[in-house]
Design a protein around this motif. Sequence first.
Motif, PDB file in Angstrom:
ATOM      1  N   MET A  16       0.828  -1.200   0.000  1.00 46.06           N
ATOM      2  CA  MET A  16       0.000   0.000   0.000  1.00 46.06           C
ATOM      3  C   MET A  16       0.866   1.256   0.000  1.00 46.06           C
ATOM      4  O   MET A  16       0.562   2.245  -0.677  1.00 46.06           O
ATOM      5  N   LEU A  17       1.960   1.217   0.763  1.00 50.61           N
ATOM      6  CA  LEU A  17       2.871   2.367   0.791  1.00 50.61           C
ATOM      7  C   LEU A  17       3.521   2.579  -0.577  1.00 50.61           C
ATOM      8  O   LEU A  17       3.663   3.723  -1.039  1.00 50.61           O
ATOM      9  N   ILE A  18       3.900   1.475  -1.216  1.00 49.80           N
ATOM     10  CA  ILE A  18       4.496   1.581  -2.551  1.00 49.80           C
ATOM     11  C   ILE A  18       3.479   2.185  -3.533  1.00 49.80           C
ATOM     12  O   ILE A  18       3.811   3.062  -4.337  1.00 49.80           O
ATOM     13  N   GLY A  19       2.232   1.702  -3.465  1.00 51.76           N
ATOM     14  CA  GLY A  19       1.190   2.259  -4.323  1.00 51.76           C
ATOM     15  C   GLY A  19       0.991   3.743  -4.067  1.00 51.76           C
ATOM     16  O   GLY A  19       0.812   4.531  -5.007  1.00 51.76           O
ATOM     17  N   PHE A  20       1.032   4.125  -2.793  1.00 55.44           N
ATOM     18  CA  PHE A  20       0.890   5.536  -2.419  1.00 55.44           C
ATOM     19  C   PHE A  20       2.012   6.370  -3.023  1.00 55.44           C
ATOM     20  O   PHE A  20       1.778   7.437  -3.618  1.00 55.44           O
ATOM     21  N   ILE A  21       3.262   5.893  -2.901  1.00 58.97           N
ATOM     22  CA  ILE A  21       4.421   6.646  -3.396  1.00 58.97           C
ATOM     23  C   ILE A  21       4.392   6.736  -4.915  1.00 58.97           C
ATOM     24  O   ILE A  21       4.651   7.802  -5.500  1.00 58.97           O
ATOM     25  N   VAL A  22       4.064   5.607  -5.585  1.00 58.31           N
ATOM     26  CA  VAL A  22       4.022   5.606  -7.050  1.00 58.31           C
ATOM     27  C   VAL A  22       2.954   6.574  -7.561  1.00 58.31           C
ATOM     28  O   VAL A  22       3.195   7.387  -8.462  1.00 58.31           O
ATOM     29  N   GLY A  23       1.756   6.497  -6.980  1.00 56.45           N
ATOM     30  CA  GLY A  23       0.682   7.395  -7.395  1.00 56.45           C
ATOM     31  C   GLY A  23       1.008   8.844  -7.109  1.00 56.45           C
ATOM     32  O   GLY A  23       0.753   9.737  -7.943  1.00 56.45           O
ATOM     33  N   LEU A  24       1.588   9.092  -5.922  1.00 51.49           N
ATOM     34  CA  LEU A  24       1.949  10.459  -5.544  1.00 51.49           C
ATOM     35  C   LEU A  24       3.024  11.017  -6.474  1.00 51.49           C
ATOM     36  O   LEU A  24       2.912  12.150  -6.968  1.00 51.49           O
ATOM     37  N   ALA A  25       4.065  10.213  -6.717  1.00 48.98           N
ATOM     38  CA  ALA A  25       5.152  10.685  -7.575  1.00 48.98           C
ATOM     39  C   ALA A  25       4.660  10.948  -8.995  1.00 48.98           C
ATOM     40  O   ALA A  25       4.991  11.973  -9.603  1.00 48.98           O
ATOM     41  N   GLY A  26       3.854  10.032  -9.526  1.00 46.88           N
ATOM     42  CA  GLY A  26       3.329  10.224 -10.879  1.00 46.88           C
ATOM     43  C   GLY A  26       2.436  11.448 -10.969  1.00 46.88           C
ATOM     44  O   GLY A  26       2.533  12.237 -11.924  1.00 46.88           O
ATOM     45  N   LEU A 224      -5.926   6.487  -7.096  1.00 47.10           N
ATOM     46  CA  LEU A 224      -6.542   7.605  -6.396  1.00 47.10           C
ATOM     47  C   LEU A 224      -5.533   8.710  -6.111  1.00 47.10           C
ATOM     48  O   LEU A 224      -5.818   9.901  -6.265  1.00 47.10           O
ATOM     49  N   MET A 225      -4.322   8.322  -5.672  1.00 48.74           N
ATOM     50  CA  MET A 225      -3.302   9.318  -5.367  1.00 48.74           C
ATOM     51  C   MET A 225      -2.822  10.023  -6.628  1.00 48.74           C
ATOM     52  O   MET A 225      -2.497  11.217  -6.602  1.00 48.74           O
ATOM     53  N   PHE A 226      -2.756   9.313  -7.748  1.00 53.34           N
ATOM     54  CA  PHE A 226      -2.357   9.959  -9.008  1.00 53.34           C
ATOM     55  C   PHE A 226      -3.326  11.087  -9.339  1.00 53.34           C
ATOM     56  O   PHE A 226      -2.915  12.200  -9.679  1.00 53.34           O
ATOM     57  N   ASN A 227      -4.621  10.796  -9.250  1.00 55.60           N
ATOM     58  CA  ASN A 227      -5.624  11.814  -9.547  1.00 55.60           C
ATOM     59  C   ASN A 227      -5.513  13.000  -8.606  1.00 55.60           C
ATOM     60  O   ASN A 227      -5.578  14.163  -9.029  1.00 55.60           O
ATOM     61  N   LEU A 228      -5.381  12.720  -7.308  1.00 53.82           N
ATOM     62  CA  LEU A 228      -5.323  13.799  -6.321  1.00 53.82           C
ATOM     63  C   LEU A 228      -4.057  14.635  -6.480  1.00 53.82           C
ATOM     64  O   LEU A 228      -4.102  15.865  -6.451  1.00 53.82           O
ATOM     65  N   ALA A 229      -2.907  13.957  -6.637  1.00 54.52           N
ATOM     66  CA  ALA A 229      -1.639  14.685  -6.735  1.00 54.52           C
ATOM     67  C   ALA A 229      -1.557  15.475  -8.028  1.00 54.52           C
ATOM     68  O   ALA A 229      -1.012  16.588  -8.065  1.00 54.52           O
ATOM     69  N   ALA A 230      -2.085  14.924  -9.121  1.00 51.25           N
ATOM     70  CA  ALA A 230      -2.068  15.642 -10.392  1.00 51.25           C
ATOM     71  C   ALA A 230      -2.863  16.933 -10.298  1.00 51.25           C
ATOM     72  O   ALA A 230      -2.510  17.941 -10.920  1.00 51.25           O
ATOM     73  N   LEU A 231      -3.905  16.938  -9.496  1.00 51.75           N
ATOM     74  CA  LEU A 231      -4.770  18.115  -9.392  1.00 51.75           C
ATOM     75  C   LEU A 231      -4.272  19.105  -8.345  1.00 51.75           C
ATOM     76  O   LEU A 231      -4.251  20.313  -8.574  1.00 51.75           O
TER      77      LEU A 231
END
Length: 441
Positions: A16-26, A224-231
């Motif tokens: 889950m942490l890896i998914g969070f970091i990948v989505g956040l970074a992207g 979800l994090m990709f969408n949030l971080a991109a915005l």
Amino acid sequence: MDTTTTKRGLPLHWMMLIGFIVGLAGGMAVNLLIGPETAWVVWLTENVTGPAGQIFLRLLFMLVIPLLFSALVVGVAEMGDLKSLGRAGIKTLLLTIVVSGIAVVIGLAMVNIFRPGDGVDPELAARLLAQGAEGANAIVGNAPESVQFGQFFLDLIPSNVFTAAAENQILPVMIFALFFGVGLVMAKSRATDQLQTTIEGILEVTMKLINTVIKLAPYAIACLMFNLAALFGWDLLVRLAAYVGVAVGAMAIHMFVVYPLVVWLAGGMNPIKFFRGVREPMVVAFSTASSNASLPVSLRAADEQLGLPRKIARFVLTVGATANQNGTALFEGVTVLFLAQFFNIELSFTQQIIVMLVCILGGVGTAGVPAGSLPVVAMILVMVGVPAEGIGLILGVDRFLDMCRTTLNVTGDLVLATVVSRGETDASVPADLEEPTAPGV
């Protein structure tokens, strides 16, 4: 939370942490280098990452009703015979409600005072709010902004529980589940024992399904994090840090202010002696983030360090492992209000009361599985008109908060056992409660 592992051998919380970091970074890369308005980014968020996150959330919503109903019924029914329990059972029930209520009030007060979700660009928040509103309302409908106080309590009693369940009216369903659990305790017979076993089976099946759904969490978190971080860009990290600080601060107040006062005033024990006696369960709870793993250590501490009556301590700690989750209730309240602030949604006093009640009951009905409070949090969010997509924001830091709230839960169970044990002896509790079985969570 346990240490469920993936096929690759990594614990779920690391995935889950890896998914969070990948989505956040992207998402951050898109926000800073490309821009969220780029055509292919819009297509990706609307057709790939957005639907992927929604599928995960809808799977959770699908399991909310059977989870809460079966968990609440079993949690109440495990308290045993109300008549034979007498003072010990009544004390356990009332203290669970009161102390959990205090925990939620502290959490809500901290979020209202420090407002960790404020500061996000209102236009960006409105855009994501509009994107998530259609999918959320399709699942649970629109939440009323305000209701009359008398009507609110009247609406707690469902005239038709099946209609309430079909319309995803969570509070009336939870009230019915509490009454149903009390009814099972009062109407003890061979038939009701079989019915209780059936409901326990429903709980086990639901928890197994949630375990399966949670395995999708790393991928859903990344989307979800990709969408949030991109915005939202850097605003996301600042708000997330503030959220963790407020959540941990609220838990610290409950741990080091409320618990000592309860132990001293209601339990008649020196708080210093109490915390010295429960050091080992606290360490185990924090390191494992598992109430189940801490239960044997808590039982030994209650017997050897605190000197509590064995039968009463065993009963209270076993029931408390599922029904007395102060930390979980506090966490749910803080998370819902934080995300409401993040999306610039002001919750009325009545809506915050609803959040508090659902969190208290949710603390009783939360499943003891990885991210077991996730379905409850997601449902409360949509009840008050907050996009459930925002839950991806907190999942990346949930492991640390899970360790903190599990420590609060386990310490709260020992506080409860100390207070209930005051003035009681082993003879106060029937012999059939001497060897309770650990709850199946």
